[in-house]
Design a protein around this motif. Structure first.
Motif, PDB file in Angstrom:
ATOM      1  N   LYS A 448       0.886  -1.135   0.122  1.00 55.41           N
ATOM      2  CA  LYS A 448       0.020   0.019   0.137  1.00 55.41           C
ATOM      3  C   LYS A 448       0.824   1.143   0.055  1.00 55.41           C
ATOM      4  CE  LYS A 448      -3.779   0.129   0.125  1.00 55.41           C
ATOM      5  NZ  LYS A 448      -4.904   0.185  -1.067  1.00 55.41           N
ATOM      6  N   GLU A 451       1.991   1.536  -3.539  1.00 55.97           N
ATOM      7  CA  GLU A 451       0.920   2.064  -4.247  1.00 55.97           C
ATOM      8  C   GLU A 451       0.894   3.449  -4.026  1.00 55.97           C
ATOM      9  OE1 GLU A 451      -3.707   1.314  -5.248  1.00 55.97           O
ATOM     10  OE2 GLU A 451      -3.101   1.018  -3.107  1.00 55.97           O
ATOM     11  N   ALA A 462      -0.466   0.067 -11.451  1.00 56.60           N
ATOM     12  CA  ALA A 462      -1.533  -0.535 -10.587  1.00 56.60           C
ATOM     13  C   ALA A 462      -0.949  -1.972  -9.930  1.00 56.60           C
ATOM     14  CB  ALA A 462      -2.616  -0.788 -11.507  1.00 56.60           C
ATOM     15  N   GLU A 463       0.256  -2.113 -10.126  1.00 56.19           N
ATOM     16  CA  GLU A 463       0.933  -3.302  -9.871  1.00 56.19           C
ATOM     17  C   GLU A 463       0.902  -3.756  -8.509  1.00 56.19           C
ATOM     18  OE1 GLU A 463       5.430  -5.344  -9.128  1.00 56.19           O
ATOM     19  OE2 GLU A 463       5.189  -3.220 -10.138  1.00 56.19           O
ATOM     20  N   TYR A 464       1.079  -2.473  -7.407  1.00 52.83           N
ATOM     21  CA  TYR A 464       1.182  -2.790  -6.180  1.00 52.83           C
ATOM     22  C   TYR A 464      -0.169  -2.772  -5.440  1.00 52.83           C
ATOM     23  CZ  TYR A 464       5.918  -1.344  -6.758  1.00 52.83           C
ATOM     24  OH  TYR A 464       7.245  -1.301  -7.233  1.00 52.83           O
ATOM     25  N   GLY A 465      -1.171  -2.030  -5.899  1.00 54.04           N
ATOM     26  CA  GLY A 465      -2.671  -2.013  -5.316  1.00 54.04           C
ATOM     27  C   GLY A 465      -3.268  -3.310  -5.830  1.00 54.04           C
ATOM     28  N   ASN A 466      -3.190  -3.936  -7.019  1.00 51.29           N
ATOM     29  CA  ASN A 466      -3.572  -5.130  -7.371  1.00 51.29           C
ATOM     30  C   ASN A 466      -3.268  -6.337  -6.629  1.00 51.29           C
ATOM     31  OD1 ASN A 466      -5.248  -3.785  -9.326  1.00 51.29           O
ATOM     32  ND2 ASN A 466      -3.631  -4.346 -11.152  1.00 51.29           N
ATOM     33  N   LEU A 467      -1.741  -6.543  -6.240  1.00 50.56           N
ATOM     34  CA  LEU A 467      -1.304  -7.526  -5.336  1.00 50.56           C
ATOM     35  C   LEU A 467      -1.758  -7.276  -4.064  1.00 50.56           C
ATOM     36  CD1 LEU A 467       0.389  -9.936  -5.052  1.00 50.56           C
ATOM     37  CD2 LEU A 467       2.352  -8.381  -4.805  1.00 50.56           C
ATOM     38  N   LYS A 469      -4.577  -6.312  -3.019  1.00 51.15           N
ATOM     39  CA  LYS A 469      -5.851  -7.043  -2.937  1.00 51.15           C
ATOM     40  C   LYS A 469      -5.772  -8.362  -2.758  1.00 51.15           C
ATOM     41  CE  LYS A 469      -8.166  -3.157  -5.763  1.00 51.15           C
ATOM     42  NZ  LYS A 469      -8.736  -3.043  -6.884  1.00 51.15           N
ATOM     43  N   LYS A 470      -5.140  -8.928  -3.555  1.00 52.69           N
ATOM     44  CA  LYS A 470      -4.834 -10.587  -3.197  1.00 52.69           C
ATOM     45  C   LYS A 470      -4.427 -10.788  -2.063  1.00 52.69           C
ATOM     46  CE  LYS A 470      -2.918 -14.253  -5.772  1.00 52.69           C
ATOM     47  NZ  LYS A 470      -1.957 -14.734  -6.926  1.00 52.69           N
TER      48      LYS A 470
END
Length: 648
Positions: A448, A451, A462-467, A469-470
């Protein structure tokens, strides 16, 4: 804060040795003895110098034995315990008071003579000054004599009685070291004598070698006339030159006052912790930068400890240049995404056996940015933070890697890579191989943060935000223990998963958490119910079969108890920050925390005066154990005082 111990605090020898003082020089050198002036540990020394900052330390002057002679009467002001107890020196019976604010001060009274002794170290130098103000209230001439007890050995080593000491021309030479001194007393030389039966009661308590040796071959003599008040002094230094003890005291008072003013701290305990924290910030010669000593008297500077401690020691105190300096020191040695756990000395390579130092580094940079809005430094550190995330995703040393569920797994075999890292031979008392809860809390928090930083710097990935979420989905699904209302300590498929430990508190206290507000409150409540004590959090619930109620004994016994219930001071900061967070930093929550923190005044009077220790017994935490002054213990409580001041 000014700490005063009177005769009622010094009822007997044992009571007098319960407390010690600590002053440091910013190089790793220090002065530390008990408040009665005795040595209760081999690492107690009036002058522990550091020839290469911060870990090449030499025990030079063990103590100064002082006597007052009035005609045919002799008064021994010195205190020391010996193996043959009939040899014990009992000068503490003549001690009226011990005071500690900027410098340690002792006040003795004997035969109508008052002696006030003050010790000071010069910041940034291996120089120590000892001042005696001797007031002769009698109509007789007084002889005041000082006998230095010396070792001139590496810290932790024992003096050999064959070691030769040469004293003269304002120099003491031994073991390849030259120590300069200047004094207004006269020198009286005699053949070297060795005291071979010094007894270190607190080393004996910890199962360490408890017998020491010191040498003496001269005394410094002063004459005080009838009704005269006279300053008697000696200054020791690894550099040749003259220093005024008075000037050293004044300079140190001004330096400490500047630190308090710079911090903006208003609470009296908070102000004391600003001074306490300063003692851990040191130069590191091998990197030409700064670092943080993990704890006195045992530890050097370690990566994990530094990343935790620097938020309180540097950022909360507004020592921003020191913070950047320390960041750069660690950036220089980051390898395959891992920050060093210990630094190289000489030609040695760093040790990288830590899964959390790198993750804590990113969190610390974020805290630094929140205080300073220093976007330029974020830009400077961004590439190394990217590198850390990349290595953790694809895998690096010590079996540190991201699993398919997005969570971080770390450690295997005999590797211990979290802060619960004890290994005794082939025994791992707290194996946490798998997915430790705090490592994954830091991991999500860092994603975060990255991000946020990527948006701040216009990277727009968007790499950090997407990961993130996972990771959040996996964490909530796998770590939450609904039956116990708390988080699992590790995901390993062993009984360790269900243990209630303090590590879960950091999943709440981090800026970006993964739990619902109700879950966070449950964690805080469970931690208070099962682990909270006023001086720290238990490392394991008392209800667990592996809980150890006491810490002590042999090396093996201590290691078996180290993380099995022993109370650690530094997680208490995370608890208070989490408590304030889940109660929205309300006035009521702040009042609760302030009320609970009031006992810190008593804590600061126990053990090392003005400091917070590393650990305490798990069942009843009344006596400080381990390092008597621990950086992250001081730092994390200092963070709480700072948070109360700026947010509540």
């Amino acid at each position: 804060m000014k700490f005063i111990f009177g005769k009622n605090d010094l009822k007997n020898f044992e009571r007098g040795q319960e407390n010690c003082y600590l002053i440091t020089n910013g190089l790793g050198g220090f002065s530390s003895m008990t408040i009665i002036g005795s040595n209760a540990r081999s690492d107690h020394a009036m002058f522990m110098a550091c020839t290469k900052a911060p870990n090449n330390r030499f025990h030079l002057i063990t103590k100064l034995n002082e006597t007052i002679e009035i005609q045919d009467k002799k008064y021994d002001l010195s205190s020391q315990e010996y193996v043959t107890y009939t040899k014990n020196r009992k000068g503490h019976t003549l001690l009226n008071a011990f005071k500690f604010d900027v410098c340690p001060v002792w006040i003795y009274q004997a035969g109508g003579v008052e002696v006030q002794k003050t010790i000071v170290m010069k910041h940034g130098e291996n120089t120590l000054g000892v001042q005696y103000m001797v007031r002769n209230h009698t109509d007789k001439e007084v002889e005041f004599k000082i006998t230095p007890y010396m070792q001139f050995v590496n810290k932790g080593m024992r003096l050999n009685v064959k070691q030769i000491f040469e004293t003269g021309n304002e120099q003491i030479k031994s073991n390849g070291i030259t120590l300069f001194y200047n004094t207004n007393g006269s020198l009286e030389l005699y053949q070297t004598q060795y005291e071979e039966e010094l007894y270190y009661a607190y080393d004996a308590r910890d199962g360490r070698d408890a017998i020491g040796c010191a040498a003496h071959n001269h005394r410094l003599c002063f004459t005080i006339s009838s009704h005269e008040e006279k300053e008697c002094y000696v200054v020791y230094s690894l550099k040749n030159g003259e220093e005024s003890v008075n000037n050293m005291i004044v300079a140190e008072k001004k330096r400490q006052q500047r630190l308090i003013e710079q911090s903006g701290m208003v609470d009296e305990i908070g102000k004391q912790l600003v001074k306490s924290a300063d003692m851990f910030i040191v130069e590191r010669e091998s990197t030409n930068g700064k670092s943080i000593i993990a704890g006195y008297p045992f530890f050097g500077d370690w990566g994990r400890d530094t990343m935790i401690a620097m938020i309180g020691c540097c950022i909360s105190t507004k020592r921003y240049e020191d913070a950047k300096n320390i960041f750069r020191t660690f950036i220089k040695y980051c390898r395959k995404g891992i920050m060093p756990n210990t630094f190289p000395e000489g030609d040695n390579n760093p040790f990288y056996n830590t899964a959390d130092a790198s993750l804590l580094f990113i969190g610390a940079v974020y805290e630094y940015y929140l205080y300073t809005k220093d976007e330029e430094f974020v830009q400077e550190a961004y590439s190394i933070m990217e590198d850390i995330i990349s290595w953790y995703k694809r895998g690096t040393d010590f079996h540190i890697h991201m699993d398919t569920d997005g969570l971080i797994t770390a450690g295997a075999n005999l590797e211990q890579v979290t802060w619960m890292d004890v290994r005794f031979g082939d025994i791992l008392p707290t194996p946490r191989h798998g997915k430790p809860v705090e490592i994954n809390a830091y991991w999500y928090n860092d994603l975060k943060i990255m991000e946020f930083f990527s948006e701040l710097l216009g990277k727009m990935t968007a790499e950090y935000g997407n990961l993130a979420k996972k990771v959040l989905t996996s964490f909530q699904k796998k770590f939450w223990n609904n039956d116990k209302g708390c988080l699992r300590d590790v995901l390993s498929g062993t009984v360790a998963d269900e243990q209630i430990r303090c590590n879960q508190i950091w999943a709440v206290s981090v800026p970006f958490g993964m739990l619902t507000r109700e879950q966070e409150k449950q964690v805080v409540d469970t931690v208070f119910e099962k682990l909270y004590t006023p001086y720290g959090l238990r490392s394991l619930s008392m209800e667990d079969k592996k809980f150890k109620p006491k810490y002590g004994g042999s090396h093996f016994e201590r290691d078996m108890a180290y993380h099995q219930g022993t109370v650690w001071a530094f997680p208490l900061g995370g608890y208070y920050l989490a408590y304030l967070k889940v109660h929205d930093y309300s006035k009521e929550a702040a009042d609760t925390v302030r009320g609970q923190l009031e006992v810190m005044e008593a804590c600061l009077r126990e053990g090392c005066v003005g400091q917070i220790a590393e650990i305490y017994d798990g069942e009843n935490p009344t006596i400080s154990q381990g390092c008597y002054a621990q950086a992250w213990s001081v730092s994390e409580i200092l963070r709480v005082y700072n948070k109360l001041q700026i947010s509540c």
